[in-house]
Design a protein around this motif. Structure first.
Motif, PDB file in Angstrom:
ATOM      1  N   LEU A 140       0.828  -1.209   0.000  1.00 30.04           N
ATOM      2  CA  LEU A 140       0.000   0.000   0.000  1.00 30.04           C
ATOM      3  C   LEU A 140       0.862   1.260   0.000  1.00 30.04           C
ATOM      4  CD1 LEU A 140      -2.879  -1.022   2.432  1.00 30.04           C
ATOM      5  CD2 LEU A 140      -2.932  -0.887  -0.066  1.00 30.04           C
ATOM      6  N   HIS A 141       1.923   1.242   0.763  1.00 32.07           N
ATOM      7  CA  HIS A 141       2.836   2.384   0.795  1.00 32.07           C
ATOM      8  C   HIS A 141       3.518   2.538  -0.560  1.00 32.07           C
ATOM      9  CE1 HIS A 141       6.353   4.627   2.764  1.00 32.07           C
ATOM     10  NE2 HIS A 141       5.324   5.450   2.708  1.00 32.07           N
ATOM     11  N   ALA A 142       3.889   1.436  -1.180  1.00 31.79           N
ATOM     12  CA  ALA A 142       4.529   1.468  -2.493  1.00 31.79           C
ATOM     13  C   ALA A 142       3.589   2.044  -3.550  1.00 31.79           C
ATOM     14  CB  ALA A 142       4.979   0.071  -2.896  1.00 31.79           C
ATOM     15  N   GLU A 143       2.320   1.672  -3.502  1.00 31.44           N
ATOM     16  CA  GLU A 143       1.354   2.209  -4.467  1.00 31.44           C
ATOM     17  C   GLU A 143       1.228   3.723  -4.317  1.00 31.44           C
ATOM     18  OE1 GLU A 143      -2.119  -0.147  -3.641  1.00 31.44           O
ATOM     19  OE2 GLU A 143      -1.540  -1.677  -5.089  1.00 31.44           O
ATOM     20  N   ALA A 144       1.158   4.196  -3.078  1.00 31.41           N
ATOM     21  CA  ALA A 144       1.039   5.636  -2.827  1.00 31.41           C
ATOM     22  C   ALA A 144       2.302   6.367  -3.294  1.00 31.41           C
ATOM     23  CB  ALA A 144       0.790   5.894  -1.342  1.00 31.41           C
ATOM     24  N   LYS A 145       3.466   5.816  -2.986  1.00 33.28           N
ATOM     25  CA  LYS A 145       4.722   6.439  -3.399  1.00 33.28           C
ATOM     26  C   LYS A 145       4.877   6.418  -4.914  1.00 33.28           C
ATOM     27  CE  LYS A 145       8.433   6.279  -0.854  1.00 33.28           C
ATOM     28  NZ  LYS A 145       9.618   5.786  -0.120  1.00 33.28           N
ATOM     29  N   GLY A 146       4.392   5.360  -5.552  1.00 35.73           N
ATOM     30  CA  GLY A 146       4.453   5.278  -7.004  1.00 35.73           C
ATOM     31  C   GLY A 146       3.634   6.372  -7.668  1.00 35.73           C
ATOM     32  N   LEU A 147       2.451   6.628  -7.136  1.00 39.21           N
ATOM     33  CA  LEU A 147       1.615   7.709  -7.664  1.00 39.21           C
ATOM     34  C   LEU A 147       2.288   9.062  -7.462  1.00 39.21           C
ATOM     35  CD1 LEU A 147      -1.923   6.521  -6.534  1.00 39.21           C
ATOM     36  CD2 LEU A 147      -1.003   6.558  -8.859  1.00 39.21           C
ATOM     37  N   GLU A 148       2.934   9.265  -6.314  1.00 38.78           N
ATOM     38  CA  GLU A 148       3.661  10.501  -6.054  1.00 38.78           C
ATOM     39  C   GLU A 148       4.812  10.675  -7.049  1.00 38.78           C
ATOM     40  OE1 GLU A 148       5.088  10.926  -2.045  1.00 38.78           O
ATOM     41  OE2 GLU A 148       3.177  10.222  -1.232  1.00 38.78           O
TER      42      GLU A 148
END
Length: 70
Positions: A35-43
């Motif tokens: 979940l953290h990776a998905e958020a960071k990827g969008l950023e």
């Protein structure tokens, strides 16, 4: 994912070829949490888009500043 760390990977859009030499972007997201990776990827994607748009407009943005403030 490499080992236990997720990575961000995308092709640079052709319309930005004038300001981006890389054809593909591959960066570590420095997390093993999905979940953290998905958020960071969008950023990361948003930051790259902002940087490319600014460069196309003739500005010379600092990549680290864009990541920090987007």
């Amino acid at each position: 994912m490499v080992g236990r760390t997720y990575r961000f990977h995308m092709r640079a859009p052709k319309r930005f070829a004038v300001v981006e030499r890389r054809k593909e972007i591959d960066l570590s997201l420095k997390t093993s949490d999905l979940l953290h990776a998905e958020a960071k990827g969008l950023e990361q994607e948003k930051s790259l888009q902002s940087m490319w748009e600014a460069r196309m407009a003739g500005l010379n943005p600092d990549y680290e500043a864009i990541i920090k403030y987007c």
